[in-house]
Design an enzyme around this catalytic site. Structure first.
Site, mmCIF file in Angstrom:
data_model
loop_
_atom_site.group_PDB
_atom_site.id
_atom_site.type_symbol
_atom_site.label_atom_id
_atom_site.label_comp_id
_atom_site.label_asym_id
_atom_site.label_seq_id
_atom_site.Cartn_x
_atom_site.Cartn_y
_atom_site.Cartn_z
ATOM 1 N N ALA A 1 65.556 68.971 47.231
ATOM 2 C CA ALA A 1 66.547 69.853 47.863
ATOM 3 C C ALA A 1 66.650 69.569 49.352
ATOM 4 O O ALA A 1 65.661 69.250 50.009
ATOM 5 C CB ALA A 1 66.176 71.320 47.638
ATOM 6 N N VAL A 2 67.861 69.713 49.856
ATOM 7 C CA VAL A 2 68.140 69.515 51.279
ATOM 8 C C VAL A 2 68.926 70.734 51.747
ATOM 9 O O VAL A 2 69.823 71.218 51.021
ATOM 10 C CB VAL A 2 68.960 68.217 51.492
ATOM 11 N N TYR B 1 71.137 60.545 42.236
ATOM 12 C CA TYR B 1 70.146 59.884 41.374
ATOM 13 C C TYR B 1 70.678 58.548 40.842
ATOM 14 O O TYR B 1 69.952 57.562 40.794
ATOM 15 C CB TYR B 1 69.753 60.801 40.214
ATOM 16 N N GLU C 1 65.392 66.530 35.153
ATOM 17 C CA GLU C 1 66.543 67.205 34.546
ATOM 18 C C GLU C 1 67.449 67.703 35.653
ATOM 19 O O GLU C 1 66.962 68.151 36.690
ATOM 20 C CB GLU C 1 66.107 68.425 33.718
ATOM 21 N N ASN D 1 76.156 69.519 38.165
ATOM 22 C CA ASN D 1 75.695 69.152 39.509
ATOM 23 C C ASN D 1 76.019 67.682 39.797
ATOM 24 O O ASN D 1 75.155 66.808 39.809
ATOM 25 C CB ASN D 1 74.192 69.421 39.633
HETATM 26 C C1 LIG Z 1 71.569 66.781 45.810
HETATM 27 C C2 LIG Z 1 71.012 66.792 47.252
HETATM 28 C C3 LIG Z 1 69.487 66.808 47.196
HETATM 29 C C4 LIG Z 1 71.495 65.529 47.983
HETATM 30 O O1 LIG Z 1 70.856 65.475 49.250
HETATM 31 P P1 LIG Z 1 71.532 64.661 50.477
HETATM 32 O O2 LIG Z 1 70.545 64.629 51.573
HETATM 33 O O3 LIG Z 1 72.854 65.247 50.777
HETATM 34 O O4 LIG Z 1 71.714 63.220 49.826
HETATM 35 P P2 LIG Z 1 72.036 61.842 50.608
HETATM 36 O O5 LIG Z 1 72.649 62.144 51.945
HETATM 37 O O6 LIG Z 1 70.813 61.013 50.600
HETATM 38 O O7 LIG Z 1 73.137 61.213 49.637
HETATM 39 C C5 LIG Z 1 73.064 59.866 49.205
HETATM 40 C C6 LIG Z 1 74.228 59.562 48.303
HETATM 41 O O8 LIG Z 1 74.179 60.388 47.123
HETATM 42 C C7 LIG Z 1 75.525 60.741 46.718
HETATM 43 N N1 LIG Z 1 75.749 62.176 46.945
HETATM 44 C C8 LIG Z 1 74.910 63.054 47.518
HETATM 45 N N2 LIG Z 1 75.448 64.299 47.503
HETATM 46 C C9 LIG Z 1 76.665 64.185 46.929
HETATM 47 C C10 LIG Z 1 77.698 65.104 46.642
HETATM 48 N N3 LIG Z 1 77.608 66.414 46.940
HETATM 49 N N4 LIG Z 1 78.812 64.641 46.038
HETATM 50 C C11 LIG Z 1 78.933 63.337 45.704
HETATM 51 N N5 LIG Z 1 77.987 62.388 45.963
HETATM 52 C C12 LIG Z 1 76.865 62.819 46.561
HETATM 53 C C13 LIG Z 1 76.436 59.938 47.641
HETATM 54 O O9 LIG Z 1 76.605 58.659 47.046
HETATM 55 C C14 LIG Z 1 75.599 59.836 48.893
HETATM 56 O O10 LIG Z 1 75.950 58.770 49.724
HETATM 57 P P3 LIG Z 1 77.140 58.971 50.831
HETATM 58 O O11 LIG Z 1 76.808 60.224 51.593
HETATM 59 O O12 LIG Z 1 77.025 57.726 51.658
HETATM 60 O O13 LIG Z 1 78.422 59.075 50.057
HETATM 61 C C15 LIG Z 1 71.555 68.029 48.022
HETATM 62 O O14 LIG Z 1 72.967 68.090 47.887
HETATM 63 C C16 LIG Z 1 70.985 69.358 47.559
HETATM 64 O O15 LIG Z 1 69.928 69.800 48.025
HETATM 65 N N6 LIG Z 1 71.666 70.013 46.603
HETATM 66 C C17 LIG Z 1 71.216 71.316 46.104
HETATM 67 C C18 LIG Z 1 69.922 71.192 45.337
HETATM 68 C C19 LIG Z 1 70.082 70.264 44.162
HETATM 69 O O16 LIG Z 1 71.095 70.246 43.487
HETATM 70 N N7 LIG Z 1 69.012 69.511 43.894
HETATM 71 C C20 LIG Z 1 68.929 68.643 42.759
HETATM 72 C C21 LIG Z 1 68.482 69.437 41.577
HETATM 73 S S1 LIG Z 1 68.091 68.384 40.227
#
Ligand SMILES: CC(C)(COP(=O)(O)OP(=O)(O)OC[C@H]1O[C@@H](n2cnc3c(N)ncnc32)[C@H](O)[C@@H]1OP(=O)(O)O)[C@@H](O)C(=O)NCCC(=O)NCCS
Length: 150
Positions: free
Chosen positions: A74-75, A119, A107, A112
């Site tokens: 999570a971020v 991933y 999972e 999402n």
């Molecule tokens: C999913 C999550 C961890 C991604 O973290 P992040 O720091 O934004 O990810 P990154 O910046 O490393 O993203 C890398 C790549 O992943 C993909 N990506 C990440 N978030 C995305 C989004 N919301 N929509 C589409 N692509 C996405 C893109 O390809 C992205 O590259 P880009 O920014 O150059 O396009 C974050 O959105 C989050 O915490 N979400 C809520 C919690 C969650 O869903 N956790 C996973 C549960 S299984």
């Protein structure tokens, strides 16, 4: 944004617990679960921390024999799309390599798409679906796996 990936310790837990509640609401890990994952020998618990001590992300995984399971990634909303999630996944991949795990698996909610895209970008493949795995709202889980070849 400047940050480093460090082992998650007691000093991070207030912030991680607050983020966990905000981001996942129902299904959030309890304080006890977070404390346990920090001290488990077979686990990696990581925090992404800025120079002023703010936790902007966290992740954890557990190993059982040669299998690794990712519990959470999570971020915080304001710090997304800046590579923090990717840095956390890379750190978990290193944990898996050190432990010589065969694969990492997780999972994710079917809806999402952001997490699924993250991933997939890191080589995880969709290998199955668990029907109605989640509640509130009820939803399928997509099973994703990153395999390591020896
Ligand atoms: C999913 C999550 C961890 C991604 O973290 P992040 O720091 O934004 O990810 P990154 O910046 O490393 O993203 C890398 C790549 O992943 C993909 N990506 C990440 N978030 C995305 C989004 N919301 N929509 C589409 N692509 C996405 C893109 O390809 C992205 O590259 P880009 O920014 O150059 O396009 C974050 O959105 C989050 O915490 N979400 C809520 C919690 C969650 O869903 N956790 C996973 C549960 S299984």
């Amino acid at each position: 944004m400047e940050y480093t990936i460090v082992p998650m310790t007691a000093e991070h837990l207030d912030q991680v617990e607050a983020l966990e509640r905000t981001i996942f609401s129902r299904g959030a890990w309890s304080r006890k679960q977070l404390e346990e994952i920090c001290s488990a020998g077979c686990a990696a618990a990581l925090a992404a921390v800025t120079p002023d001590g703010t936790v902007v992300g966290y992740a954890s995984a557990q190993a059982v024999l040669d299998e690794g399971n990712i519990n959470n990634v999570a971020v915080c909303p304001q710090s997304r799309r800046q590579g923090v999630g990717s840095a956390l996944l890379e750190a978990l991949r290193l944990f898996a390599a050190e432990r010589q795990l065969s694969f990492l698996t997780l999972e994710v909610r079917a809806s999402n798409m952001g997490a699924r895209a993250l991933y997939a970008r890191h080589g995880y493949q969709e290998v199955g679906r668990r029907k109605n795995y989640y509640e509130f709202p009820r939803e399928d889980a997509i099973l994703m796996t990153l395999e390591f070849t020896t």
